[in-house]
Scaffold this active site. Structure first.
Site, PDB file in Angstrom:
ATOM      1  N   LYS A   1       0.825  -1.218   0.000  1.00 57.61           N
ATOM      2  CA  LYS A   1       0.000   0.000   0.000  1.00 57.61           C
ATOM      3  C   LYS A   1       0.856   1.263   0.000  1.00 57.61           C
ATOM      4  O   LYS A   1       0.624   2.177  -0.774  1.00 57.61           O
ATOM      5  CB  LYS A   1      -0.938   0.038   1.232  1.00 57.61           C
ATOM      6  CG  LYS A   1      -1.935  -1.097   1.300  1.00 57.61           C
ATOM      7  CD  LYS A   1      -2.932  -0.915   2.438  1.00 57.61           C
ATOM      8  CE  LYS A   1      -2.316  -0.950   3.813  1.00 57.61           C
ATOM      9  NZ  LYS A   1      -1.718  -2.238   4.203  1.00 57.61           N
TER      10      LYS A   1
ATOM     11  N   ARG B   1      -9.443   1.067   9.027  1.00 56.60           N
ATOM     12  CA  ARG B   1      -8.936  -0.271   9.311  1.00 56.60           C
ATOM     13  C   ARG B   1      -9.928  -1.062  10.160  1.00 56.60           C
ATOM     14  O   ARG B   1      -9.638  -2.190  10.528  1.00 56.60           O
ATOM     15  CB  ARG B   1      -7.644  -0.113  10.116  1.00 56.60           C
ATOM     16  CG  ARG B   1      -6.420  -0.769   9.519  1.00 56.60           C
ATOM     17  CD  ARG B   1      -5.319  -0.578  10.533  1.00 56.60           C
ATOM     18  NE  ARG B   1      -4.065  -1.140  10.166  1.00 56.60           N
ATOM     19  CZ  ARG B   1      -3.096  -0.510   9.513  1.00 56.60           C
ATOM     20  NH1 ARG B   1      -3.261   0.715   9.099  1.00 56.60           N
ATOM     21  NH2 ARG B   1      -1.948  -1.113   9.293  1.00 56.60           N
TER      22      ARG B   1
ATOM     23  N   ARG C   1      11.553  -6.002   4.886  1.00 50.13           N
ATOM     24  CA  ARG C   1      11.325  -4.593   4.529  1.00 50.13           C
ATOM     25  C   ARG C   1      12.255  -3.664   5.314  1.00 50.13           C
ATOM     26  O   ARG C   1      12.446  -3.819   6.506  1.00 50.13           O
ATOM     27  CB  ARG C   1       9.867  -4.259   4.825  1.00 50.13           C
ATOM     28  CG  ARG C   1       9.485  -2.839   4.524  1.00 50.13           C
ATOM     29  CD  ARG C   1       8.007  -2.694   4.368  1.00 50.13           C
ATOM     30  NE  ARG C   1       7.253  -2.815   5.596  1.00 50.13           N
ATOM     31  CZ  ARG C   1       5.929  -2.697   5.655  1.00 50.13           C
ATOM     32  NH1 ARG C   1       5.244  -2.494   4.537  1.00 50.13           N
ATOM     33  NH2 ARG C   1       5.293  -2.807   6.791  1.00 50.13           N
TER      34      ARG C   1
ATOM     35  N   ARG D   1      11.277  -1.194  10.649  1.00 53.35           N
ATOM     36  CA  ARG D   1      10.218  -0.781  11.565  1.00 53.35           C
ATOM     37  C   ARG D   1      10.129  -1.750  12.741  1.00 53.35           C
ATOM     38  O   ARG D   1      10.314  -2.944  12.559  1.00 53.35           O
ATOM     39  CB  ARG D   1       8.876  -0.783  10.820  1.00 53.35           C
ATOM     40  CG  ARG D   1       8.581   0.505  10.113  1.00 53.35           C
ATOM     41  CD  ARG D   1       7.392   0.396   9.197  1.00 53.35           C
ATOM     42  NE  ARG D   1       6.195  -0.143   9.826  1.00 53.35           N
ATOM     43  CZ  ARG D   1       4.997  -0.176   9.240  1.00 53.35           C
ATOM     44  NH1 ARG D   1       4.852   0.306   8.022  1.00 53.35           N
ATOM     45  NH2 ARG D   1       3.955  -0.677   9.858  1.00 53.35           N
TER      46      ARG D   1
ATOM     47  N   ARG E   1      -0.430  -8.573  13.354  1.00 56.28           N
ATOM     48  CA  ARG E   1      -1.025  -7.617  12.405  1.00 56.28           C
ATOM     49  C   ARG E   1      -1.888  -8.332  11.369  1.00 56.28           C
ATOM     50  O   ARG E   1      -2.944  -7.834  10.982  1.00 56.28           O
ATOM     51  CB  ARG E   1       0.086  -6.797  11.732  1.00 56.28           C
ATOM     52  CG  ARG E   1       0.674  -5.765  12.690  1.00 56.28           C
ATOM     53  CD  ARG E   1       2.005  -5.245  12.218  1.00 56.28           C
ATOM     54  NE  ARG E   1       1.925  -4.483  10.997  1.00 56.28           N
ATOM     55  CZ  ARG E   1       2.958  -4.238  10.195  1.00 56.28           C
ATOM     56  NH1 ARG E   1       4.156  -4.706  10.503  1.00 56.28           N
ATOM     57  NH2 ARG E   1       2.803  -3.534   9.118  1.00 56.28           N
TER      58      ARG E   1
HETATM   59  P1  AMP Z   1       0.811   0.932   8.808  1.00 50.80           P
HETATM   60  O1  AMP Z   1       1.962   1.822   8.542  1.00 50.80           O
HETATM   61  O2  AMP Z   1      -0.426   1.311   8.043  1.00 50.80           O
HETATM   62  O3  AMP Z   1       1.139  -0.525   8.685  1.00 50.80           O
HETATM   63  O4  AMP Z   1       0.411   1.171  10.347  1.00 50.80           O
HETATM   64  C1  AMP Z   1       1.322   0.853  11.396  1.00 50.80           C
HETATM   65  C2  AMP Z   1       0.594   0.664  12.702  1.00 50.80           C
HETATM   66  O5  AMP Z   1      -0.073   1.891  13.070  1.00 50.80           O
HETATM   67  C3  AMP Z   1      -0.506  -0.378  12.686  1.00 50.80           C
HETATM   68  O6  AMP Z   1      -0.025  -1.706  12.889  1.00 50.80           O
HETATM   69  C4  AMP Z   1      -1.387   0.097  13.845  1.00 50.80           C
HETATM   70  O7  AMP Z   1      -0.810  -0.206  15.084  1.00 50.80           O
HETATM   71  C5  AMP Z   1      -1.323   1.604  13.683  1.00 50.80           C
HETATM   72  N1  AMP Z   1      -2.399   2.109  12.783  1.00 50.80           N
HETATM   73  C6  AMP Z   1      -2.228   2.704  11.575  1.00 50.80           C
HETATM   74  N2  AMP Z   1      -3.403   3.035  11.035  1.00 50.80           N
HETATM   75  C7  AMP Z   1      -4.348   2.628  11.916  1.00 50.80           C
HETATM   76  C8  AMP Z   1      -5.764   2.665  11.930  1.00 50.80           C
HETATM   77  N3  AMP Z   1      -6.448   3.172  10.896  1.00 50.80           N
HETATM   78  N4  AMP Z   1      -6.401   2.149  13.019  1.00 50.80           N
HETATM   79  C9  AMP Z   1      -5.733   1.638  14.051  1.00 50.80           C
HETATM   80  N5  AMP Z   1      -4.396   1.558  14.104  1.00 50.80           N
HETATM   81  C10 AMP Z   1      -3.699   2.046  13.045  1.00 50.80           C
END
Ligand code: AMP
Length: 209
Positions: free
Chosen positions: A19, A94, A130, A155, A166
């Site tokens: 994404k 999400r 990654r 990360r 996740r």
């Molecule tokens: P991402 O970079 O989109 O993989 O997001 C990293 C982490 O941020 C996720 O594993 C969640 O812990 C948190 N996070 C990001 N977006 C959301 C969301 N829309 N709702 C809840 N937690 C989020």
């Protein structure tokens, strides 16, 4: 005055679906801001604020940040002037309550929700390899290694343990937003397996570009 056609869209998919990588490419094509809730949260963590410390606790184990924290942060960002003519949401919504809150807050309907599909078996390899550089460019130690001399970091939530959590959260919390958008007839499914360039072409095609 010439108005660009607006594009209010969401990229959905499991962690590691590409994404972030694809959003960065598509926003150049559509000239819209890339709104990544994960990037916003990581910036807050980096700032060392009290909110950032709370976010870090949820994020580092692969859990979700609660809806009551997430929703106001993202909706506030979408209310800024640069989103008036469109945006590309990545990582939000999400959960079903997030999708419903977004729906209520939007003055105009969304144009598209694109689901990038990648089987679970491919996800762990993709995510644990990654890495990203200081500017946020994403590499993969096996599939797209950084050039010599470029410093990269991993990360905190890209470990095998956090990825497993996740993925489970994706299936239990995020997958239910798919039928929500399917019923609104704006969902498009794109195969996320293969070279990033091929996936970009499929995404553009699905969006009429
Ligand atoms: P991402 O970079 O989109 O993989 O997001 C990293 C982490 O941020 C996720 O594993 C969640 O812990 C948190 N996070 C990001 N977006 C959301 C969301 N829309 N709702 C809840 N937690 C989020």
């Amino acid at each position: 005055m010439v108005h660009e056609p607006s594009m209010r869209m969401i990229l959905v998919g499991p962690p590691g679906a590409g994404k972030g990588t694809q959003a960065a490419r598509l926003v150049d094509t559509f000239k819209i801001p890339h709104i990544s809730s994960g990037d916003m949260f990581r910036a807050e963590v980096k700032s060392g604020s009290e909110l950032g410390k709370q976010l870090d606790d949820y994020m580092k184990t692969g859990g979700l940040v609660p809806d009551e924290v997430t929703i106001p942060i993202v909706l506030k960002r979408l209310a800024q002037a640069d989103c008036a003519n469109g945006f590309m949401l990545d990582g939000f919504p999400r959960t079903r309550p997030q999708a419903e809150a977004l729906d209520k807050a939007m003055e105009k309907p969304l144009d598209a929700v694109v689901l990038i599909e990648v089987p679970d078996q491919l996800i762990v390899d993709r995510i644990t390899g990654r890495r990203s550089d200081k500017a946020g460019k994403i590499y993969h130690i096996k599939f797209d290694p950084p050039p010599p001399g470029v410093e990269v970091v991993q990360r905190k939530d890209d470990t095998v343990e956090a990825v497993t959590t996740r993925l489970a959260k994706y299936h239990s919390e995020t997958a239910p937003i798919v039928p929500f958008y399917e019923s609104k007839k704006i969902l498009k499914r794109v195969d996320g397996v293969g070279e990033p360039d091929a996936v970009t072409q499929r995404l553009k095609h699905s969006l009429g570009k």
